[in-house]
Design a protein around this motif. Structure first.
Motif, PDB file in Angstrom:
ATOM      1  N   MET A 282      27.183  40.851  33.690  1.00 17.85           N
ATOM      2  CA  MET A 282      26.223  40.656  34.766  1.00 17.85           C
ATOM      3  C   MET A 282      26.852  39.959  35.971  1.00 17.85           C
ATOM      4  SD  MET A 282      22.890  39.671  32.464  1.00 17.85           S
ATOM      5  CE  MET A 282      21.671  40.152  33.673  1.00 17.85           C
ATOM      6  N   TYR A 283      28.135  39.692  35.887  1.00 15.52           N
ATOM      7  CA  TYR A 283      28.852  39.011  36.970  1.00 15.52           C
ATOM      8  C   TYR A 283      29.888  39.954  37.557  1.00 15.52           C
ATOM      9  CZ  TYR A 283      26.443  34.799  35.658  1.00 15.52           C
ATOM     10  OH  TYR A 283      25.458  33.886  35.413  1.00 15.52           O
ATOM     11  N   SER A 284      29.849  40.072  38.881  1.00 17.50           N
ATOM     12  CA  SER A 284      30.709  41.044  39.560  1.00 17.50           C
ATOM     13  C   SER A 284      32.028  40.459  40.036  1.00 17.50           C
ATOM     14  CB  SER A 284      29.966  41.623  40.771  1.00 17.50           C
ATOM     15  OG  SER A 284      28.763  42.269  40.375  1.00 17.50           O
ATOM     16  N   TYR A 285      32.055  39.175  40.241  1.00 18.94           N
ATOM     17  CA  TYR A 285      33.238  38.540  40.824  1.00 18.94           C
ATOM     18  C   TYR A 285      33.730  37.450  39.881  1.00 18.94           C
ATOM     19  CZ  TYR A 285      31.015  40.767  44.797  1.00 18.94           C
ATOM     20  OH  TYR A 285      30.415  41.679  45.628  1.00 18.94           O
ATOM     21  N   TRP A 286      35.053  37.433  39.693  1.00 19.88           N
ATOM     22  CA  TRP A 286      35.654  36.504  38.749  1.00 19.88           C
ATOM     23  C   TRP A 286      36.855  35.812  39.373  1.00 19.88           C
ATOM     24  CZ3 TRP A 286      33.949  35.555  33.754  1.00 19.88           C
ATOM     25  CH2 TRP A 286      32.893  36.361  33.311  1.00 19.88           C
ATOM     26  N   GLY A 287      37.005  34.543  39.015  1.00 17.66           N
ATOM     27  CA  GLY A 287      38.223  33.842  39.349  1.00 17.66           C
ATOM     28  C   GLY A 287      39.213  33.999  38.217  1.00 17.66           C
ATOM     29  N   GLN A 288      40.461  33.602  38.465  1.00 19.09           N
ATOM     30  CA  GLN A 288      41.430  33.595  37.378  1.00 19.09           C
ATOM     31  C   GLN A 288      41.091  32.421  36.461  1.00 19.09           C
ATOM     32  OE1 GLN A 288      41.787  31.717  39.858  1.00 19.09           O
ATOM     33  NE2 GLN A 288      42.959  29.966  39.194  1.00 19.09           N
ATOM     34  N   GLY A 289      41.512  32.448  35.257  1.00 21.69           N
ATOM     35  CA  GLY A 289      41.177  31.393  34.319  1.00 21.69           C
ATOM     36  C   GLY A 289      42.003  30.137  34.517  1.00 21.69           C
TER      37      GLY A 289
ATOM     38  N   GLN B 142      35.895  35.650  46.969  1.00 20.48           N
ATOM     39  CA  GLN B 142      37.034  35.392  46.075  1.00 20.48           C
ATOM     40  C   GLN B 142      36.841  33.999  45.466  1.00 20.48           C
ATOM     41  OE1 GLN B 142      37.857  36.386  49.519  1.00 20.48           O
ATOM     42  NE2 GLN B 142      37.471  38.406  48.654  1.00 20.48           N
ATOM     43  N   LEU B 143      37.153  33.894  44.182  1.00 20.17           N
ATOM     44  CA  LEU B 143      36.965  32.650  43.463  1.00 20.17           C
ATOM     45  C   LEU B 143      38.304  32.157  42.930  1.00 20.17           C
ATOM     46  CD1 LEU B 143      33.803  33.649  41.393  1.00 20.17           C
ATOM     47  CD2 LEU B 143      33.873  32.416  43.563  1.00 20.17           C
ATOM     48  N   GLN B 144      38.527  30.852  43.052  1.00 24.33           N
ATOM     49  CA  GLN B 144      39.769  30.237  42.568  1.00 24.33           C
ATOM     50  C   GLN B 144      39.403  29.067  41.673  1.00 24.33           C
ATOM     51  OE1 GLN B 144      43.019  31.132  43.537  1.00 24.33           O
ATOM     52  NE2 GLN B 144      43.909  29.573  42.220  1.00 24.33           N
ATOM     53  N   ALA B 145      39.680  29.215  40.380  1.00 24.73           N
ATOM     54  CA  ALA B 145      39.389  28.153  39.414  1.00 24.73           C
ATOM     55  C   ALA B 145      40.607  27.251  39.244  1.00 24.73           C
ATOM     56  CB  ALA B 145      38.992  28.759  38.078  1.00 24.73           C
ATOM     57  N   SER B 146      40.349  25.969  39.069  1.00 24.60           N
ATOM     58  CA  SER B 146      41.435  25.013  38.868  1.00 24.60           C
ATOM     59  C   SER B 146      40.899  23.798  38.133  1.00 24.60           C
ATOM     60  CB  SER B 146      42.035  24.591  40.216  1.00 24.60           C
ATOM     61  OG  SER B 146      41.064  23.930  41.007  1.00 24.60           O
ATOM     62  N   GLY B 147      41.811  22.917  37.726  1.00 25.98           N
ATOM     63  CA  GLY B 147      41.416  21.653  37.128  1.00 25.98           C
ATOM     64  C   GLY B 147      41.613  21.554  35.636  1.00 25.98           C
TER      65      GLY B 147
ATOM     66  N   THR C 130      32.335  24.975  46.954  1.00 27.85           N
ATOM     67  CA  THR C 130      32.947  24.847  45.635  1.00 27.85           C
ATOM     68  C   THR C 130      31.875  24.507  44.592  1.00 27.85           C
ATOM     69  OG1 THR C 130      35.055  24.130  46.596  1.00 27.85           O
ATOM     70  CG2 THR C 130      34.656  23.561  44.284  1.00 27.85           C
ATOM     71  N   VAL C 131      32.052  25.063  43.403  1.00 21.56           N
ATOM     72  CA  VAL C 131      31.224  24.709  42.243  1.00 21.56           C
ATOM     73  C   VAL C 131      32.104  23.952  41.259  1.00 21.56           C
ATOM     74  CG1 VAL C 131      29.976  25.646  40.260  1.00 21.56           C
ATOM     75  CG2 VAL C 131      29.591  26.595  42.546  1.00 21.56           C
TER      76      VAL C 131
ATOM     77  N   SER D  61      37.729  13.568  29.426  1.00 18.23           N
ATOM     78  CA  SER D  61      36.977  14.300  30.448  1.00 18.23           C
ATOM     79  C   SER D  61      37.912  15.107  31.336  1.00 18.23           C
ATOM     80  CB  SER D  61      36.190  13.316  31.332  1.00 18.23           C
ATOM     81  OG  SER D  61      35.243  12.601  30.587  1.00 18.23           O
ATOM     82  N   LEU D  62      37.373  16.178  31.874  1.00 20.70           N
ATOM     83  CA  LEU D  62      38.047  16.986  32.890  1.00 20.70           C
ATOM     84  C   LEU D  62      36.990  17.487  33.861  1.00 20.70           C
ATOM     85  CD1 LEU D  62      40.541  19.286  30.915  1.00 20.70           C
ATOM     86  CD2 LEU D  62      41.164  17.488  32.536  1.00 20.70           C
ATOM     87  N   ARG D  63      37.406  17.740  35.085  1.00 21.06           N
ATOM     88  CA  ARG D  63      36.515  18.376  36.048  1.00 21.06           C
ATOM     89  C   ARG D  63      37.164  19.657  36.551  1.00 21.06           C
ATOM     90  NH1 ARG D  63      34.155  16.438  41.916  1.00 21.06           N
ATOM     91  NH2 ARG D  63      36.329  16.845  42.541  1.00 21.06           N
ATOM     92  N   LEU D  64      36.510  20.758  36.305  1.00 20.34           N
ATOM     93  CA  LEU D  64      36.982  22.045  36.801  1.00 20.34           C
ATOM     94  C   LEU D  64      36.354  22.332  38.164  1.00 20.34           C
ATOM     95  CD1 LEU D  64      36.726  24.236  33.570  1.00 20.34           C
ATOM     96  CD2 LEU D  64      38.566  22.706  34.301  1.00 20.34           C
ATOM     97  N   SER D  65      37.111  23.021  38.999  1.00 21.85           N
ATOM     98  CA  SER D  65      36.626  23.414  40.312  1.00 21.85           C
ATOM     99  C   SER D  65      36.694  24.927  40.459  1.00 21.85           C
ATOM    100  CB  SER D  65      37.473  22.773  41.419  1.00 21.85           C
ATOM    101  OG  SER D  65      37.398  21.364  41.374  1.00 21.85           O
ATOM    102  N   CYS D  66      35.733  25.484  41.141  1.00 26.55           N
ATOM    103  CA  CYS D  66      35.708  26.910  41.452  1.00 26.55           C
ATOM    104  C   CYS D  66      35.499  27.022  42.963  1.00 26.55           C
ATOM    105  CB  CYS D  66      34.600  27.606  40.692  1.00 26.55           C
ATOM    106  SG  CYS D  66      34.427  29.371  41.077  1.00 26.55           S
ATOM    107  N   ALA D  67      36.584  27.216  43.688  1.00 21.61           N
ATOM    108  CA  ALA D  67      36.529  27.285  45.142  1.00 21.61           C
ATOM    109  C   ALA D  67      36.282  28.723  45.590  1.00 21.61           C
ATOM    110  CB  ALA D  67      37.819  26.760  45.745  1.00 21.61           C
TER     111      ALA D  67
END
Length: 122
Positions: free
Chosen positions: A108-115, A2-7, A76-77, A16-22
């Motif tokens: 080509m990507y099977s798993y997605w976080g919310q935007g 499971q992926l959770q995007a934030s930031g 996290t990415v 600047s901003l830094r996004l996180s994908c946990a």
């Protein structure tokens, strides 16, 4: 996994901003992780990718401004976005794939976080 995007947020041009994908459920280093974005009225487009071996690839319009990285300790990415432009305004999504080879299309990507919304004002 499971992926959770934030930031995301509102920032002025040049900022600047830094996004996180946990990631949860699986170790993030098991996957190739990419960031995509979808602007108003536009198709979802590839932004950047970090492979399982930590090699990186960027679309031309963000090269030199964005940096994708991974923390195994935090599972996290990240997407560090500098020198932001109004045309970077979009909903940003992170996605995971196990496919071998460079994958730059959403299918080509099977798993997605919310935007997470990024808005850059001029």
């Amino acid at each position: 996994v499971q992926l959770q995007a934030s930031g995301g947020g509102l920032v002025q041009a040049g900022g600047s901003l830094r996004l996180s994908c946990a990631a949860s459920g699986r170790t993030v280093s098991t996957y190739h992780i990419a960031w995509f974005r979808q602007g108003p009225g536009k198709e979802r487009e590839f932004v950047a990718r970090i492979s399982r071996s930590v090699s990186t690839y960027y679309t031309g319009s963000v090269k030199g401004r964005f940096t994708i990285s991974r923390s195994n300790a935090k599972n996290t990415v990240y997407l560090q976005m500098n020198s932001l432009k109004p045309e970077d305004t979009a909903v940003y999504y992170c996605a995971a794939s196990t496919l071998v080879g460079l994958a730059t299309t959403p299918g080509m990507y099977s798993y997605w976080g919310q935007g997470t919304q990024v808005t850059v004002s001029s």
